[in-house]
Scaffold this motif. Structure first.
Motif, short mmCIF file in Angstrom:
data_model
loop_
_atom_site.label_atom_id
_atom_site.label_comp_id
_atom_site.label_asym_id
_atom_site.label_seq_id
_atom_site.Cartn_x
_atom_site.Cartn_y
_atom_site.Cartn_z
N GLU A 1 -2.29 4.46 -16.71
CA GLU A 1 -2.26 5.32 -17.91
C GLU A 1 -0.83 5.53 -18.40
O GLU A 1 -0.58 5.53 -19.62
N ALA A 2 0.10 5.69 -17.48
CA ALA A 2 1.51 5.85 -17.87
C ALA A 2 2.01 4.59 -18.54
O ALA A 2 2.75 4.64 -19.55
N PHE A 3 1.61 3.44 -18.01
CA PHE A 3 1.99 2.16 -18.60
C PHE A 3 1.40 2.02 -20.00
O PHE A 3 2.08 1.58 -20.94
N ALA A 4 0.14 2.41 -20.16
CA ALA A 4 -0.54 2.33 -21.46
C ALA A 4 0.18 3.18 -22.50
O ALA A 4 0.39 2.76 -23.65
N ILE B 1 3.04 -7.86 -16.70
CA ILE B 1 2.52 -7.95 -15.33
C ILE B 1 2.52 -9.41 -14.86
O ILE B 1 3.19 -9.77 -13.88
N ALA B 2 1.77 -10.26 -15.55
CA ALA B 2 1.66 -11.66 -15.11
C ALA B 2 2.94 -12.43 -15.36
O ALA B 2 3.32 -13.30 -14.58
N GLY B 3 3.62 -12.09 -16.45
CA GLY B 3 4.80 -12.85 -16.85
C GLY B 3 5.97 -12.72 -15.90
O GLY B 3 6.79 -13.64 -15.80
N HIS B 4 6.08 -11.59 -15.21
CA HIS B 4 7.20 -11.48 -14.27
C HIS B 4 6.77 -11.61 -12.83
O HIS B 4 7.53 -12.10 -11.99
N GLU B 5 5.52 -11.21 -12.50
CA GLU B 5 5.07 -11.30 -11.10
C GLU B 5 5.09 -12.74 -10.59
O GLU B 5 5.50 -13.00 -9.46
N THR B 6 4.63 -13.66 -11.40
CA THR B 6 4.60 -15.06 -10.98
C THR B 6 6.00 -15.58 -10.68
O THR B 6 6.21 -16.28 -9.68
N GLU C 1 7.60 -0.09 -10.80
CA GLU C 1 6.68 0.85 -10.16
C GLU C 1 5.25 0.64 -10.65
O GLU C 1 4.31 0.57 -9.86
N TRP C 2 5.09 0.54 -11.95
CA TRP C 2 3.75 0.36 -12.52
C TRP C 2 3.16 -0.98 -12.11
O TRP C 2 1.99 -1.08 -11.76
N SER C 3 3.97 -2.00 -12.17
CA SER C 3 3.50 -3.35 -11.85
C SER C 3 3.03 -3.44 -10.41
O SER C 3 1.97 -4.02 -10.12
N ASN C 4 3.79 -2.88 -9.47
CA ASN C 4 3.40 -2.92 -8.07
C ASN C 4 2.05 -2.25 -7.85
O ASN C 4 1.19 -2.76 -7.11
N ALA D 1 -3.85 -3.21 -7.00
CA ALA D 1 -5.22 -2.80 -7.31
C ALA D 1 -6.04 -3.90 -7.98
O ALA D 1 -7.25 -3.76 -8.12
N ALA D 2 -5.39 -4.97 -8.38
CA ALA D 2 -6.08 -6.02 -9.15
C ALA D 2 -7.30 -6.55 -8.41
O ALA D 2 -7.26 -6.78 -7.20
N SER D 3 -8.38 -6.74 -9.14
CA SER D 3 -9.63 -7.31 -8.64
C SER D 3 -10.35 -6.39 -7.65
O SER D 3 -11.29 -6.81 -6.99
N ASP D 4 -9.92 -5.15 -7.55
CA ASP D 4 -10.58 -4.21 -6.66
C ASP D 4 -10.86 -2.93 -7.46
O ASP D 4 -9.95 -2.14 -7.72
N ASN D 5 -12.12 -2.74 -7.82
CA ASN D 5 -12.47 -1.62 -8.70
C ASN D 5 -12.13 -0.26 -8.11
O ASN D 5 -11.75 0.66 -8.82
N GLN D 6 -12.26 -0.13 -6.79
CA GLN D 6 -11.95 1.14 -6.15
C GLN D 6 -10.46 1.44 -6.24
O GLN D 6 -10.05 2.56 -6.53
N LYS D 7 -9.64 0.41 -6.01
CA LYS D 7 -8.20 0.61 -6.04
C LYS D 7 -7.69 0.82 -7.46
O LYS D 7 -6.63 1.41 -7.67
N ILE D 8 -8.43 0.31 -8.44
CA ILE D 8 -8.05 0.56 -9.83
C ILE D 8 -8.06 2.06 -10.12
O ILE D 8 -7.19 2.59 -10.81
N LYS D 9 -9.03 2.76 -9.54
CA LYS D 9 -9.10 4.21 -9.72
C LYS D 9 -7.87 4.88 -9.12
O LYS D 9 -7.31 5.81 -9.69
N GLU D 10 -7.44 4.39 -7.95
CA GLU D 10 -6.27 4.96 -7.28
C GLU D 10 -5.00 4.71 -8.11
O GLU D 10 -4.08 5.53 -8.10
N ALA D 11 -4.96 3.57 -8.79
CA ALA D 11 -3.78 3.21 -9.57
C ALA D 11 -3.83 3.78 -10.99
O ALA D 11 -2.91 3.52 -11.78
N LEU D 12 -4.87 4.54 -11.31
CA LEU D 12 -5.07 5.02 -12.68
C LEU D 12 -3.85 5.75 -13.26
O LEU D 12 -3.48 5.50 -14.41
N PRO D 13 -3.20 6.66 -12.52
CA PRO D 13 -2.02 7.33 -13.10
C PRO D 13 -0.95 6.34 -13.56
O PRO D 13 -0.35 6.52 -14.63
#
Length: 399
Positions: A187-190, A236-241, A164-167, A172-184
């Motif tokens: 933060e949960a991942f962190a 994130i990168a290790g399994h997505e690829t 769920e977190w990875s998706n 949102a990657a490389s899109d600053n606006q979408k990073i805000k949308e993915a913040l919850p």
């Protein structure tokens, strides 16, 4: 396909771009190999599409930087997660890679072979009698996350959280606006990663998290924030690829029956079929974000300091100047210097692990389920949103 998509507002994450990407790349390589893009927030970016230019940009440390330029849009609570190995230049990158690379030595990767084989066979055991599955949900995702989780010491019952977190983060990657949308989700991942680190500091185990907590190079240890960002990057990168390598690789084989039969008869045909599958449908669409260090000129265009630089891995791997008949899947291709895992000092640290997982997964899948075929027309398949990755949303098959 209409080339009206080709303007400064080209959205690299849109469904229309994902669907038509290779036709767009073909046009850009011929007519506009340094294509200007204006992002929704007004930021200027440049899309590089020719193989030679991509290979150069991936290792160009004189004009291009990986150090994140504008961090104002990243919430301070999760900023440390984005200061990872792939987002830094030397000397920080050199120090971090020196410490982390010890966990990915050829000896360690090869020692995982039996575990990967076992996980693969167990996954197929679960689905073999059902006669159908979604390749992504039932196989391509569970395999690499199970391997990484064993390496990191993450319980199996928590794998769904990682998904769920990875998706959310990849979209949102490389899109600053979408990073805000993915913040919850971020933060949960962190918080989750911080809990794992605290647990390992109190009670070390034989896993990668403990290794990162106590690993050092010439007496210099990783900071707590560096450990967090490293775990974040690996998950994130290790399994997505690898998810995309398996899903895309199977799609490529099913789309090309002659190559599918060749793979079934001899999955170890030289050179490795995995290299051609990596080239044909590259798991990474666009390399992680880079910025211009200063003003410079390329193809008579002025790139200004702090402009975004988008490096198209997928386009480079279909460039006819580098690959003969690039749109043809050929598992016996001998000249195949693809850039699916990057180039230069930021070359993917986990590439050997992804290759091993991809080879074991596809070999076992087609051996155990020889009559496997797509359950829907290939045209109905859709690619996941997001700039960085090229992967299928779902891939229903029957057998």
């Amino acid at each position: 396909m209409s080339m009206t998509l080709l303007n400064e507002n080209l959205d690299l994450s849109s469904p229309s771009f994902k669907k038509n990407a290779h036709e767009i790349y073909k046009h850009l390589r011929r007519h506009d190999p340094m294509h200007k893009i204006t992002m929704q927030n007004g930021q200027i970016g440049w899309l590089i599409t020719r193989y030679d230019d991509v290979a150069q940009a991936l290792k160009d440390d004189l004009r291009i930087t990986k150090d994140r330029r504008d961090q104002s849009t990243i919430p301070p609570t999760v900023k440390h997660l984005f200061d990872h190995l792939l987002a830094t230049d030397p000397p920080d990158h050199t120090r971090l890679r020196s410490i982390v690379s010890k966990a990915f030595s050829p000896k360690i990767i090869e020692s995982l072979h039996s575990q990967i084989q076992q996980i693969t066979e167990e996954l197929i055991d679960r689905i073999e009698s059902k006669g159908a599955m979604d390749v992504i949900d039932d196989f391509a995702f569970p395999l690499p996350i199970a391997v990484l989780s064993r390496m990191l010491g993450i319980p199996e019952e928590e794998h769904y959280l990682i998904r769920e977190w990875s998706n959310a983060i990849i979209a949102a990657a490389s899109d600053n606006q979408k990073i805000k949308e993915a913040l919850p989700s971020i933060e949960a991942f962190a918080e989750y990663i911080e809990t794992l680190i605290i647990q390992r500091r109190e009670k070390p185990a034989d896993d990668l998290i403990s290794h990162f907590v106590y690993a050092h190079d010439n007496g210099e240890y990783l900071t707590a924030q560096e450990v967090s960002s490293m775990i974040f990057l690996l998950i994130i990168a290790g399994h997505e690829t690898t998810v995309n390598l398996i899903g895309n690789g199977l799609l490529a084989l099913l789309e090309n029956p002659d190559q599918l039969e060749l793979f079934k008869k001899n999955p170890h045909v030289a050179p490795s079929p995995i290299e051609e599958l990596l080239r044909y449908y590259s798991p990474v669409e666009i390399g992680t974000v880079r910025w211009a260090k200063h003003d410079f000129t390329w193809y008579e265009k002025t790139i200004h300091q702090d402009d975004l630089i988008f490096v198209s891995i997928s386009s480079a791997n279909r460039d006819p100047e580098q690959f003969e008949q690039p749109d043809r899947l050929d598992l016996t291709r001998t000249k195949n210097k693809h850039v699916a895992f990057g180039n230069g000092i930021h070359y993917c640290l986990g590439a050997p692990l992804a290759r091993l997982e991809g080879k074991i997964a596809l070999t076992a899948l087609l051996r155990r389920l020889p009559n496997l075929s797509s359950a829907i027309d290939f045209e109905e398949l859709t690619w996941r949103p997001g700039i960085l990755m090229r992967g299928l949303v779902r891939f229903p098959v029957s057998f």
